[in-house]
Design an enzyme around this catalytic site. Structure first.
Site, PDB file in Angstrom:
ATOM      1  CB  THR A 179      -0.997   0.007   1.315  1.00 20.97           C
ATOM      2  OG1 THR A 179      -1.871  -1.229   1.273  1.00 20.97           O
ATOM      3  CG2 THR A 179      -1.861   1.254   1.171  1.00 20.97           C
ATOM      4  CE1 TYR A 202     -15.125  -0.150  -7.584  1.00 21.22           C
ATOM      5  CE2 TYR A 202     -14.962  -2.021  -8.973  1.00 21.22           C
ATOM      6  CZ  TYR A 202     -15.552  -0.828  -8.585  1.00 21.22           C
ATOM      7  OH  TYR A 202     -16.457  -0.334  -9.498  1.00 21.22           O
ATOM      8  CE1 TYR A 250      -1.853  -4.474   4.383  1.00 19.34           C
ATOM      9  CE2 TYR A 250      -1.073  -3.911   2.316  1.00 19.34           C
ATOM     10  CZ  TYR A 250      -1.358  -3.482   3.624  1.00 19.34           C
ATOM     11  OH  TYR A 250      -1.443  -2.245   3.876  1.00 19.34           O
ATOM     12  NE  ARG A 304      -5.508   2.555   1.449  1.00 20.71           N
ATOM     13  CZ  ARG A 304      -4.422   3.628   1.151  1.00 20.71           C
ATOM     14  NH1 ARG A 304      -3.535   4.075   2.153  1.00 20.71           N
ATOM     15  NH2 ARG A 304      -4.233   3.996   0.001  1.00 20.71           N
ATOM     16  CE  LYS A 341       0.916  -3.702   6.528  1.00 20.66           C
ATOM     17  NZ  LYS A 341       1.268  -2.864   5.646  1.00 20.66           N
ATOM     18  CB  ILE A 388       4.626  -4.599   7.530  1.00 19.77           C
ATOM     19  CG1 ILE A 388       5.060  -6.035   7.766  1.00 19.77           C
ATOM     20  CG2 ILE A 388       4.930  -4.161   6.343  1.00 19.77           C
ATOM     21  CD1 ILE A 388       4.413  -7.131   6.755  1.00 19.77           C
TER      22      ILE A 388
END
Length: 309
Positions: free
Chosen positions: A53, A116, A143, A148, A172, A214
């Protein structure tokens, strides 16, 4: 010893998610990129991640993502583990990038929950399982960043993947639900690698058995972010806690706009990069840039003539 036991021991600590610097014309600034990697390693970062990201992967072409990965791999030169982000909204792109990461000798790949398109848990399982099966010798880190992606990978889905895919060795979690992250280790096993992707949870996740973090803030103070883990590992709980609270003001200001916009503003002020993003991302407002500069003074020595845009 299991096949991935050795890599599980190496993939611990602060795996710094490096930004992708651009020139004023928005081409990739590989000279600055290499310098950032050297700086991170010299500052104590335990690993390097790119094109996650923080590296603006959705603003890069597939060829650019590959080039960034290749340059990072060569620049790191085996000094610390290399964990590129290879995920996408597109299944075939994810397969392609992950296979390329395996071919170039990455230590692991970080694969984001597709954003999305909001896949179901069943679809998520199928997506990750097929990716894992395509690179059976490459360790994979899921992840999960629901803020997001619009999708939260359920603990049950992750646990099933960890059981069915031996090379899915960690996650993560950029997830503010601390009950959720506790249940990750309960259901996936205490040896499953749990990394914090939420800055204010870097220290707390170590306390429950996390493998490290991270953290985007490592782009600004890689030494201090790495030291949170180092102090914890050494048994100096008080020092780890002190660093946790010391960094809180910096963490707060760096997330007053969408990551990595504040990071790039800060790194520009530090003289590390040209503060450039590609639209639809852009730098923070001037007032926030001024606030970032004021906070930065408490953490780093700013050069004369702060760079802003």
């Amino acid at each position: 010893m299991t096949k991935f036991a050795e890599v599980k021991q190496r993939l611990r600590g602060s795996i710094a998610p490096i930004i992708t610097p651009f020139h004023e014309d928005e081409s990739i600034d590989f000279d600055s990129f290499k310098k950032l990697i050297h700086w991170h390693i010299e500052s104590g970062s335990h690993g390097i991640s790119v094109t996650g990201t923080t590296g603006e992967p959705s603003s890069l072409t597939i060829d650019e993502r590959l080039k960034v990965m290749e340059v990072a791999k060569v620049t790191i030169n085996g000094r610390v583990p290399f964990v590129p982000g290879t995920g996408s909204t597109n299944h075939q792109e994810t397969l392609y990038l992950t296979k390329k990461a395996a071919e170039m000798g990455a230590d692991a790949a970080l694969i984001i929950v597709p954003y999305y398109n909001k896949p179901s848990q069943h679809a998520l399982y199928k997506h990750f399982k097929l990716v894992a099966e395509s690179v059976p010798d490459l360790p994979l880190i899921v992840y999960n960043i629901p803020g997001r992606t619009g999708t939260n990978m359920h603990v049950e889905t992750l646990a099933k993947l960890s059981k069915d895919c031996p090379n899915i060795i960690g996650v993560k979690e950029s997830n503010k639900d601390f009950e959720h992250v506790n249940r990750v280790l309960l259901n996936c096993g205490r040896d499953f690698l749990l990394y914090s992707g939420i800055e204010l949870l870097c220290y707390p996740m170590l306390a429950i058995g996390g493998a490290g973090h991270i953290s985007a803030t490592a782009n600004i103070v890689p030494d201090k972010v790495a030291a949170i883990y180092d102090a914890w590992k050494a048994g100096d709980v008080e020092q780890s806690q002190n660093l946790h609270y010391e960094l809180m003001q910096l963490n707060d200001v760096l997330f007053k706009d969408t990551n990595p916009a504040p990071l790039k503003a800060a790194l520009g002020q530090m003289g590390k990069i040209k503060p450039v993003l590609r639209l639809p991302m852009d730098l923070p407002t001037q007032s926030l840039q001024d606030e970032i500069a004021e906070v930065l003074k408490h953490y780093v020595d700013l050069p004369g003539g702060v760079v802003q845009k």
